[in-house]
Design a protein around this motif. Sequence first.
Motif, PDB file in Angstrom:
ATOM      1  N   LYS A 127      11.987 -14.345   7.160  1.00  0.00           N
ATOM      2  CA  LYS A 127      12.522 -15.657   7.528  1.00  0.00           C
ATOM      3  C   LYS A 127      13.666 -15.561   8.527  1.00  0.00           C
ATOM      4  N   ASP A 128      14.478 -14.500   8.435  1.00  0.00           N
ATOM      5  CA  ASP A 128      15.613 -14.363   9.344  1.00  0.00           C
ATOM      6  C   ASP A 128      15.999 -12.894   9.429  1.00  0.00           C
ATOM      7  N   VAL A 129      16.514 -12.515  10.570  1.00  0.00           N
ATOM      8  CA  VAL A 129      16.997 -11.159  10.795  1.00  0.00           C
ATOM      9  C   VAL A 129      18.344 -11.256  11.483  1.00  0.00           C
ATOM     10  N   SER A 130      19.298 -10.495  10.983  1.00  0.00           N
ATOM     11  CA  SER A 130      20.614 -10.428  11.606  1.00  0.00           C
ATOM     12  C   SER A 130      20.844  -8.979  12.036  1.00  0.00           C
ATOM     13  N   VAL A 131      21.236  -8.786  13.279  1.00  0.00           N
ATOM     14  CA  VAL A 131      21.427  -7.443  13.820  1.00  0.00           C
ATOM     15  C   VAL A 131      22.824  -7.349  14.412  1.00  0.00           C
ATOM     16  N   HIS A 132      23.519  -6.273  14.057  1.00  0.00           N
ATOM     17  CA  HIS A 132      24.818  -5.984  14.669  1.00  0.00           C
ATOM     18  C   HIS A 132      24.762  -4.570  15.215  1.00  0.00           C
ATOM     19  N   VAL A 133      24.941  -4.442  16.515  1.00  0.00           N
ATOM     20  CA  VAL A 133      24.862  -3.153  17.192  1.00  0.00           C
ATOM     21  C   VAL A 133      26.262  -2.672  17.531  1.00  0.00           C
ATOM     22  N   GLU A 134      26.566  -1.434  17.154  1.00  0.00           N
ATOM     23  CA  GLU A 134      27.810  -0.777  17.560  1.00  0.00           C
ATOM     24  C   GLU A 134      27.495   0.022  18.812  1.00  0.00           C
ATOM     25  N   ALA A 135      28.287  -0.183  19.865  1.00  0.00           N
ATOM     26  CA  ALA A 135      27.998   0.500  21.118  1.00  0.00           C
ATOM     27  C   ALA A 135      29.281   0.980  21.774  1.00  0.00           C
ATOM     28  N   SER A 136      29.137   2.055  22.523  1.00  0.00           N
ATOM     29  CA  SER A 136      30.240   2.526  23.357  1.00  0.00           C
ATOM     30  C   SER A 136      29.942   2.053  24.769  1.00  0.00           C
ATOM     31  N   GLU A 137      30.567   2.661  25.744  1.00  0.00           N
ATOM     32  CA  GLU A 137      30.405   2.193  27.123  1.00  0.00           C
ATOM     33  C   GLU A 137      28.962   2.227  27.602  1.00  0.00           C
ATOM     34  N   ASN A 138      28.240   3.317  27.321  1.00  0.00           N
ATOM     35  CA  ASN A 138      26.905   3.453  27.896  1.00  0.00           C
ATOM     36  C   ASN A 138      25.786   3.636  26.886  1.00  0.00           C
ATOM     37  N   GLU A 139      26.099   3.668  25.584  1.00  0.00           N
ATOM     38  CA  GLU A 139      25.047   3.935  24.626  1.00  0.00           C
ATOM     39  C   GLU A 139      25.262   3.167  23.323  1.00  0.00           C
ATOM     40  N   ILE A 140      24.149   2.969  22.636  1.00  0.00           N
ATOM     41  CA  ILE A 140      24.194   2.349  21.327  1.00  0.00           C
ATOM     42  C   ILE A 140      24.463   3.452  20.310  1.00  0.00           C
ATOM     43  N   LEU A 141      25.450   3.238  19.456  1.00  0.00           N
ATOM     44  CA  LEU A 141      25.837   4.251  18.483  1.00  0.00           C
ATOM     45  C   LEU A 141      25.140   4.058  17.143  1.00  0.00           C
ATOM     46  N   SER A 142      25.066   2.822  16.661  1.00  0.00           N
ATOM     47  CA  SER A 142      24.425   2.538  15.376  1.00  0.00           C
ATOM     48  C   SER A 142      24.060   1.064  15.311  1.00  0.00           C
ATOM     49  N   ALA A 143      23.299   0.735  14.288  1.00  0.00           N
ATOM     50  CA  ALA A 143      22.896  -0.662  14.107  1.00  0.00           C
ATOM     51  C   ALA A 143      22.852  -0.990  12.621  1.00  0.00           C
ATOM     52  N   ASN A 144      23.336  -2.155  12.282  1.00  0.00           N
ATOM     53  CA  ASN A 144      23.247  -2.702  10.930  1.00  0.00           C
ATOM     54  C   ASN A 144      22.323  -3.905  10.994  1.00  0.00           C
ATOM     55  N   ILE A 145      21.285  -3.878  10.184  1.00  0.00           N
ATOM     56  CA  ILE A 145      20.271  -4.927  10.221  1.00  0.00           C
ATOM     57  C   ILE A 145      20.137  -5.527   8.828  1.00  0.00           C
ATOM     58  N   PHE A 146      20.115  -6.847   8.772  1.00  0.00           N
ATOM     59  CA  PHE A 146      19.924  -7.577   7.525  1.00  0.00           C
ATOM     60  C   PHE A 146      18.643  -8.386   7.657  1.00  0.00           C
ATOM     61  N   VAL A 147      17.696  -8.141   6.753  1.00  0.00           N
ATOM     62  CA  VAL A 147      16.405  -8.822   6.801  1.00  0.00           C
ATOM     63  C   VAL A 147      16.318  -9.763   5.603  1.00  0.00           C
ATOM     64  N   LEU A 148      16.159 -11.035   5.884  1.00  0.00           N
ATOM     65  CA  LEU A 148      15.987 -12.052   4.847  1.00  0.00           C
ATOM     66  C   LEU A 148      14.518 -12.452   4.842  1.00  0.00           C
ATOM     67  N   SER A 149      13.887 -12.301   3.688  1.00  0.00           N
ATOM     68  CA  SER A 149      12.461 -12.590   3.598  1.00  0.00           C
ATOM     69  C   SER A 149      12.170 -13.574   2.478  1.00  0.00           C
ATOM     70  N   LYS A 150      10.962 -14.137   2.536  1.00  0.00           N
ATOM     71  CA  LYS A 150      10.535 -15.066   1.491  1.00  0.00           C
ATOM     72  C   LYS A 150      10.389 -14.298   0.171  1.00  0.00           C
ATOM     73  N   ASP A 151       9.706 -13.184   0.220  1.00  0.00           N
ATOM     74  CA  ASP A 151       9.554 -12.287  -0.929  1.00  0.00           C
ATOM     75  C   ASP A 151      10.226 -10.972  -0.557  1.00  0.00           C
ATOM     76  N   LYS A 152      11.077 -10.459  -1.428  1.00  0.00           N
ATOM     77  CA  LYS A 152      11.843  -9.248  -1.114  1.00  0.00           C
ATOM     78  C   LYS A 152      10.903  -8.109  -0.730  1.00  0.00           C
ATOM     79  N   ILE A 153      11.264  -7.412   0.316  1.00  0.00           N
ATOM     80  CA  ILE A 153      10.460  -6.304   0.812  1.00  0.00           C
ATOM     81  C   ILE A 153      10.864  -5.054   0.044  1.00  0.00           C
ATOM     82  N   THR A 154      10.040  -4.684  -0.940  1.00  0.00           N
ATOM     83  CA  THR A 154      10.324  -3.504  -1.759  1.00  0.00           C
ATOM     84  C   THR A 154       9.351  -2.369  -1.456  1.00  0.00           C
ATOM     85  N   ASP A 155       8.248  -2.677  -0.814  1.00  0.00           N
ATOM     86  CA  ASP A 155       7.256  -1.671  -0.475  1.00  0.00           C
ATOM     87  C   ASP A 155       7.852  -0.685   0.531  1.00  0.00           C
ATOM     88  N   LEU A 156       7.865   0.599   0.168  1.00  0.00           N
ATOM     89  CA  LEU A 156       8.482   1.615   1.021  1.00  0.00           C
ATOM     90  C   LEU A 156       7.763   1.762   2.356  1.00  0.00           C
TER      91      LEU A 156
END
Length: 133
Positions: A71-100
Motif C-alpha cells: 500500500k505504501d513505501v517510505s524510503v530514506h537514502v543516506e548519501a555522501s557527495e557522490n555515492e549512496i551509503l545506505s537506505a532505510n525502507i519501510f513497506v506498508l502492506s495490506k497483509d504483512k509480508i512474512t514470506d522470506l
Amino acid sequence: MKHKKFKPKILYLFCSVMAIVVCGTIYLGITNLDLGGSKPVTDEDLLQKQRHLKEIEVMQALCDYDKDNIKDVSVHVEASENEILSANIFVLSKDKITDLEEQAKIKEIALGCLNLEPQKVFIEYADNAEYYD
C-alpha cells in the motif's frame, strides 16, 4: 494647450511614493523572496534532488512489484557527495509480508535500484492493522 501646474505638496508626495516603490523593488530583488526571482542552484541542491529522485525510483519499483498488497513505501537514502551509503525502507502492506522469498525479492528490487550491498539496505515491514494500532 494649457498646462496645469501641480502643487509642490503633490509633487513631493508623488516623488516620495516613487522612491519607496523603487527601493522596495530593489530590496525584493536583492533578498530574492521567490516573488518571480530565481534562486541560485548549489551543488547541495542538486545532490538533494538526485537523492530524492532515487528514493522515488525505489518507492515506485516496490509499489509496482506487488500493487495488490503493498500500500505504501517510505524510503530514506543516506548519501555522501557522490555515492549512496545506505537506505532505510519501510513497506506498508495490506497483509504483512512474512514470506522470506517475497522479502528477498523486495530487497533484490531495492538493491537493483540503489546499487548497494545487501547489508547496507534495511527494510522493515508492517501491515495496515499493525501500523494503525
